[in-house]
Design an enzyme around this catalytic site. Structure first.
Site, PDB file in Angstrom:
ATOM      1  N   GLU A  84      34.266  28.922  51.356  1.00  0.00           N
ATOM      2  CA  GLU A  84      33.853  28.479  50.021  1.00  0.00           C
ATOM      3  C   GLU A  84      34.341  27.062  49.738  1.00  0.00           C
ATOM      4  O   GLU A  84      35.549  26.794  49.821  1.00  0.00           O
ATOM      5  CB  GLU A  84      34.433  29.455  48.977  1.00  0.00           C
ATOM      6  N   LYS A 262      40.245  37.575  41.873  1.00  0.00           N
ATOM      7  CA  LYS A 262      39.470  37.027  43.001  1.00  0.00           C
ATOM      8  C   LYS A 262      39.852  35.561  43.229  1.00  0.00           C
ATOM      9  O   LYS A 262      39.980  35.093  44.352  1.00  0.00           O
ATOM     10  CB  LYS A 262      37.971  37.174  42.724  1.00  0.00           C
ATOM     11  N   ASP A 278      46.195  40.615  58.459  1.00  0.00           N
ATOM     12  CA  ASP A 278      45.266  41.692  58.109  1.00  0.00           C
ATOM     13  C   ASP A 278      44.886  41.476  56.640  1.00  0.00           C
ATOM     14  O   ASP A 278      45.559  41.966  55.732  1.00  0.00           O
ATOM     15  CB  ASP A 278      45.963  43.043  58.315  1.00  0.00           C
ATOM     16  N   HIS A 376      32.108  22.107  41.275  1.00  0.00           N
ATOM     17  CA  HIS A 376      31.345  22.716  42.367  1.00  0.00           C
ATOM     18  C   HIS A 376      30.123  21.875  42.699  1.00  0.00           C
ATOM     19  O   HIS A 376      29.805  21.643  43.858  1.00  0.00           O
ATOM     20  CB  HIS A 376      30.874  24.119  41.944  1.00  0.00           C
TER      21      HIS A 376
HETATM   22  C1  MEV Z   1      35.427  31.602  42.340  1.00  0.00           C
HETATM   23  O1  MEV Z   1      35.493  31.777  43.740  1.00  0.00           O
HETATM   24  C2  MEV Z   1      36.727  31.990  41.688  1.00  0.00           C
HETATM   25  C3  MEV Z   1      36.715  31.951  40.161  1.00  0.00           C
HETATM   26  O2  MEV Z   1      35.645  32.748  39.664  1.00  0.00           O
HETATM   27  C4  MEV Z   1      38.046  32.506  39.698  1.00  0.00           C
HETATM   28  C5  MEV Z   1      38.148  32.734  38.205  1.00  0.00           C
HETATM   29  O3  MEV Z   1      37.114  32.947  37.550  1.00  0.00           O
HETATM   30  O4  MEV Z   1      39.287  32.744  37.713  1.00  0.00           O
HETATM   31  C6  MEV Z   1      36.496  30.575  39.649  1.00  0.00           C
END
Ligand code: MEV
Length: 426
Positions: A84, A262, A278, A376
């Site tokens: 990413e 995430k 792992d 982005h």
């Molecule tokens: C994207 O890979 C991760 C985000 O969505 C994390 C978040 O929303 O805190 C930007």
């Protein structure tokens, strides 16, 4: 023509080339595609072929380093492997802001992993539980006989827990072996110990044994990271308030917490991949820990200090190793450890906690201020410019024009590269 069969007896016994040929015949891959797939990059066919089964090729991901990290007062270049865009840039940028006051503080607990042994069909589970506790010393002795090297290093089985759980098929007694696995991830050591102990439990209390396996809810092997970020370094108190509100949102709402976490895992898993960990175990540990009270919540917390600055904390399981498994056999994992100068699994866990916290901060800051898409899109536009053949200064020029025009497309990048190259020559 009959469908081709995926039933290929002895596929695993064939050489990589033979297997690849079968895949080519099955799927109609071109010569060029097969050649590309066969390229193992920096892994080497001998290693690839013993790491997993049925290998037919390799797949390369970019290996980057995040700069600027100061963790527990020490500077680190942090290797990250990820598909990413923006993650490495965001981590480096956050780490730069976090360098004040000795940087990010990070402390990992001892490397205690849990091995579970499942006992069923016990007529008197509560009575059995007490008996098992009475056998604690014997249990630890049997477990530790399985791994004298670990014991000689100060590790090994240290304690037990006995739990009774009510399930769809009746009460079960679950014995936990608490094992200090030191510098290993620990699954092998713990599983071996659990399997060795299990028959003795049946001998002592009756019933039957089913599962004997590590738990990925590694809640005895945590990393705790913290950092202070100054309002003046991030555009003032409004940004602080936005980040605090974002943190509160994640704490209160599982839908948001999943994405918040995430973002943390973007950093954690990138380092995990670079160092051959792992990563599924890390994901399982993180998310089960986030749900440990029965409601899924965030792994980190951001608060405003009385003087208007920001403090962030992260607590999560970090079961990582620097010996055994892919860490040992993948030459790049070894190089990654060398880049960080990591000497213990604890130190690696501390770095990864710090990276998770920095990554989380970067995401919340962007989300709470300009939004995530601007950054982005900038990277995306640069990528398109490069793909369209732009070099040097031209990359940023093409990207800037596309952003201004709000037309971030490959076709437009190509047009611009041609136009600007021509006008430069003229
Ligand atoms: C994207 O890979 C991760 C985000 O969505 C994390 C978040 O929303 O805190 C930007």
């Amino acid at each position: 023509m009959p469908d081709k069969s995926s039933r290929i007896p002895g596929f695993y016994k064939k050489s990589i080339e033979e297997r690849l040929k079968l895949v080519v015949d099955f799927s109609g891959l071109s010569k060029e595609e097969a050649r590309l797939l066969f390229n193992m990059g920096n892994l080497g066919p001998e290693i690839a072929d013993v790491m997993i089964e049925n290998v037919v090729g390799g797949m390369t991901y970019p290996f980057a380093v995040a700069t600027n990290f100061k963790i527990n007062g020490k500077d680190y270049l942090v290797p990250m492997v990820i598909e990413e865009s923006s993650v490495v840039a965001a981590a480096s940028n956050a780490a730069r802001i976090m360098r004040r006051d000795n940087g990010i503080s990070s402390v990992a607990t001892d490397s205690i992993m849990i091995g579970q042994i499942q006992l069923v069909d016990l007529p008197n589970p509560w009575y059995a539980k007490q008996i098992i506790y009475e056998y604690k010393d014997e249990i630890l002795k049997i477990a530790n006989e399985q791994d004298p090297i670990l014991v000689s290093l100060g590790g090994g089985a240290k304690d037990i827990d006995v739990r009774i759980i009510d399930t769809a098929v009746g009460l079960m007694v679950i014995v936990h072996l608490l094992v200090d696995v030191k510098d290993a991830m620990g699954a092998n050591a713990v599983n071996t110990m659990a399997e060795a102990v299990a028959p003795y439990l049946v001998e002592w209390v009756g019933g039957r044994v089913y599962l004997r396996i590590i738990s990925n809810l590694a809640d005895r092997r945590l990393v705790r990271s913290r950092v202070k970020v100054y309002a003046e370094d991030i555009g003032g108190e409004e940004a602080v308030d936005g980040i605090v509100a974002a943190s509160a949102f994640a704490e209160a709402d599982p839908y948001r917490a999943a994405t918040h976490n995430k973002g943390i895992m973007n950093g954690v898993i990138a380092v995990a991949l670079a160092t051959g960990q792992d990563h599924r175990a890390l994901e399982a540990g993180a998310h089960s820990y986030a749900a440990r009270w029965g409601v899924y919540t965030s792994l980190s917390m951001w608060e405003k200090t009385p003087d208007g600055n920001l403090v962030g904390t992260l607590e999560m399981p970090m079961p990582v190793g620097i010996i055994g498994g892919a860490v040992k056999v993948h030459p790049i994992a070894q190089i990654a450890l060398k880049i960080m100068g990591v000497k213990t699994a604890k130190e690696l866990a501390e770095i990864m906690g710090a990276v998770g916290l920095a990554q989380n901060f970067a995401a919340l800051r962007a989300l709470a201020t300009e939004g995530i898409q601007k950054g982005h899109m900038k990277l995306h536009a640069r990528n398109l410019a490069v793909m369209a053949g732009a070099k040097g200064e031209l990359i940023d020029k093409v990207a800037e024009i596309m952003i201004k025009e709000r037309r971030i497309r490959f076709h437009r990048a190509k047009e611009l590269v041609e136009e600007l190259t021509k006008s430069k020559k003229a």
